[in-house]
Design a protein around this motif. Structure first.
Motif, short mmCIF file in Angstrom:
data_model
loop_
_atom_site.label_atom_id
_atom_site.label_comp_id
_atom_site.label_asym_id
_atom_site.label_seq_id
_atom_site.Cartn_x
_atom_site.Cartn_y
_atom_site.Cartn_z
N ASP A 140 47.13 37.70 46.16
CA ASP A 140 46.50 39.03 46.11
C ASP A 140 45.01 38.92 45.77
O ASP A 140 44.17 39.62 46.35
CB ASP A 140 47.21 39.91 45.08
CG ASP A 140 48.62 40.32 45.53
OD1 ASP A 140 48.91 40.22 46.74
OD2 ASP A 140 49.43 40.70 44.67
N LEU A 141 44.68 38.06 44.81
CA LEU A 141 43.29 37.86 44.43
C LEU A 141 42.48 37.35 45.62
O LEU A 141 41.38 37.84 45.89
CB LEU A 141 43.20 36.87 43.27
CG LEU A 141 41.80 36.38 42.90
CD1 LEU A 141 40.95 37.53 42.36
CD2 LEU A 141 41.87 35.24 41.89
N LYS A 142 43.01 36.39 46.33
CA LYS A 142 42.27 35.79 47.45
C LYS A 142 42.05 36.81 48.57
O LYS A 142 40.98 36.83 49.20
CB LYS A 142 43.01 34.55 47.95
CG LYS A 142 43.03 33.43 46.92
CD LYS A 142 43.92 32.27 47.33
CE LYS A 142 43.28 31.44 48.43
NZ LYS A 142 44.08 30.22 48.71
N VAL A 143 43.02 37.67 48.79
CA VAL A 143 42.86 38.71 49.81
C VAL A 143 41.76 39.69 49.40
O VAL A 143 40.90 40.07 50.20
CB VAL A 143 44.18 39.45 50.05
CG1 VAL A 143 43.96 40.72 50.88
CG2 VAL A 143 45.18 38.54 50.77
N ARG A 144 41.77 40.10 48.13
CA ARG A 144 40.74 41.04 47.65
C ARG A 144 39.34 40.43 47.74
O ARG A 144 38.39 41.08 48.16
CB ARG A 144 41.03 41.45 46.21
CG ARG A 144 42.20 42.41 46.04
CD ARG A 144 42.26 42.95 44.62
NE ARG A 144 41.11 43.81 44.33
CZ ARG A 144 40.82 44.25 43.10
NH1 ARG A 144 41.57 43.87 42.07
NH2 ARG A 144 39.77 45.04 42.91
N LEU A 145 39.23 39.17 47.34
CA LEU A 145 37.93 38.51 47.38
C LEU A 145 37.43 38.37 48.82
O LEU A 145 36.25 38.57 49.10
CB LEU A 145 38.00 37.14 46.71
CG LEU A 145 38.15 37.14 45.19
CD1 LEU A 145 38.30 35.70 44.68
CD2 LEU A 145 36.96 37.81 44.51
N GLU A 146 38.33 38.03 49.73
CA GLU A 146 37.90 37.86 51.12
C GLU A 146 37.49 39.20 51.73
O GLU A 146 36.53 39.27 52.51
CB GLU A 146 39.02 37.21 51.94
CG GLU A 146 38.68 36.96 53.39
CD GLU A 146 37.55 35.95 53.60
OE1 GLU A 146 37.13 35.79 54.77
OE2 GLU A 146 37.08 35.34 52.62
N THR A 147 38.18 40.28 51.35
CA THR A 147 37.82 41.60 51.84
C THR A 147 36.41 41.96 51.38
O THR A 147 35.60 42.50 52.15
CB THR A 147 38.83 42.65 51.34
OG1 THR A 147 40.13 42.32 51.82
CG2 THR A 147 38.45 44.04 51.83
N ILE A 148 36.10 41.67 50.13
CA ILE A 148 34.75 41.93 49.60
C ILE A 148 33.73 41.02 50.28
O ILE A 148 32.63 41.46 50.63
CB ILE A 148 34.74 41.74 48.07
CG1 ILE A 148 35.58 42.83 47.39
CG2 ILE A 148 33.31 41.76 47.52
CD1 ILE A 148 35.77 42.64 45.90
N ARG A 149 34.08 39.76 50.49
CA ARG A 149 33.16 38.81 51.10
C ARG A 149 32.75 39.24 52.50
O ARG A 149 31.57 39.15 52.89
CB ARG A 149 33.81 37.42 51.15
CG ARG A 149 32.84 36.29 51.50
CD ARG A 149 33.55 34.96 51.55
NE ARG A 149 34.29 34.80 52.79
CZ ARG A 149 33.76 34.30 53.91
NH1 ARG A 149 32.50 33.91 53.93
NH2 ARG A 149 34.50 34.18 54.99
N LEU A 150 33.72 39.73 53.28
CA LEU A 150 33.42 40.15 54.64
C LEU A 150 32.47 41.34 54.67
O LEU A 150 31.66 41.48 55.59
CB LEU A 150 34.72 40.49 55.37
CG LEU A 150 35.67 39.31 55.62
CD1 LEU A 150 36.95 39.78 56.29
CD2 LEU A 150 35.00 38.22 56.45
#
Length: 352
Positions: free
Chosen positions: A224-234
């Motif tokens: 879940d953390l990795k998905v949230r971070l990638e969403t912000i990164r994009l």
């Protein structure tokens, strides 16, 4: 060329490992070169079983060296990140750890003539256009890797390689703060979008319900953390003037928290989806710079040192970063001490 093998230095630079090549030994055509490097490293394959890569982004790196035509540099250094499980070779960023091996490699390959005791090597970092200065121990005119310097994440002691940088603000984004703000909000999370040698998104670990002291393995398992971070990164990519970063290795995502030991700030760095075993040199410089901003996620968490030396904590220890400050406290230069070691010198045989 492939059947006879290609001259290659395999070196540890800082907390990374990579293959160091002379530009003249690789194809001039970029596509042909990248196909060759993928074959040499064994990508795409999670184990990189048919190549020399170590099945980790930190051990699947390449440095390409040549004599520089610039008056202010001795060597041109192009860094390439060879992805492990994707057929992708990226020049979208530099690497300060692999940079630590460039000075010794340039001397080993005859691009720079060694002096007695210490040799200064001026390195044009092709990825970003800036020049770094490395000081290489060369007693009696020969590179030595033996010394008393220790860096976190690497066992033992080795010769110190001091690295000095200037004019690295906005290396890829055009400005230290590409949005002009010390704080932006993405998906309800306060972030600092900053580039002092490495485009980074700085975020509080606590905003994601974690302490920021978790191990690399714990964070890797937190889907879940990795998905949230990638969403912000994009979303951060276009804001940082980097465009669509879905296939890019920048910006790096750095979670910050209060230091546990004598450091200035604690970090957990994503590069960009995998968790870094430590932290990159340029990322550490960028985090230390962010810690000096009065606003932003890092400032309130950081312990400001009396001078300009910041210890940036990471999962396997800490990295010492020196910030050269002007009279008003602005960062005008930076430096760090790394080590490097030659692991083998020979020929590598791709499967092509």
């Amino acid at each position: 060329m492939s059947e006879d093998g290609i001259p290659c230095l395999w070196m540890r630079g800082g907390t990374s490992k990579g293959a160091y090549f002379l530009a003249e030994d690789l194809p001039a055509d970029t596509r042909a070169r990248d196909r060759l490097l993928l074959s040499i490293m064994g990508s795409p394959d999670p184990r990189q079983i048919d190549g020399i890569g170590g099945a980790d982004p930190l051990t699947s790196k390449v440095a390409i060296l040549s004599t520089s035509n610039r008056a202010d540099a001795d060597v041109d250094y192009l860094f390439l990140q060879v992805f492990v499980d994707r057929a992708l070779v990226s020049d979208a960023q530099g690497c300060g750890n692999i940079l630590a091996g460039v000075g010794p490699a340039a001397i080993e390959r005859g691009l720079v003539t060694a002096r007695d005791r210490e040799t200064e090597v001026r390195i044009h970092m092709v990825n970003t256009g800036e020049v770094a200065v490395a000081r290489v121990a060369t007693p009696r005119g020969h590179v030595t890797y033996r010394g008393e310097a220790e860096i976190a994440g690497v066992p033992g002691q080795h010769a110190a390689v001091p690295l000095l940088f200037a004019n690295i603000a906005g290396s890829m984004c055009g400005a230290l703060l590409p949005t002009g703000n010390a704080v932006d909000v993405i998906d309800g999370v306060e972030v600092t979008l900053i580039d002092n040698g490495m485009p980074c998104v700085i975020l509080r670990a606590s905003d994601f319900g974690i302490s920021g002291q978790e191990s690399r393995e714990e964070l890797e398992a937190n889907a879940d953390l990795k998905v949230r971070l990638e969403t912000i990164r994009l979303q951060a990519g276009p804001l940082m003037k980097l465009g669509d970063v879905a296939e890019a290795s920048v910006p790096k995502m750095v979670l910050v928290s209060v230091p546990l030991g004598d450091g200035a700030i604690s970090t957990r760095s994503f590069i960009p989806q995998r968790v870094h075993a430590s932290i990159g040199v340029f990322a550490a410089i960028t985090v230390a710079t962010a810690a000096r901003l009065k606003a932003g996620p890092a400032a309130a968490l950081a312990t400001q040192p009396a001078g300009g030396i910041y210890l940036v904590e990471h999962p396997t220890g800490s990295m010492e970063v020196f910030l050269d400050l002007d009279g008003e406290g602005n960062v005008k230069g930076a430096g760090s001490i790394r080590t490097a070691r030659k692991l083998f010198d020979g020929r590598v045989f791709p499967s092509l």
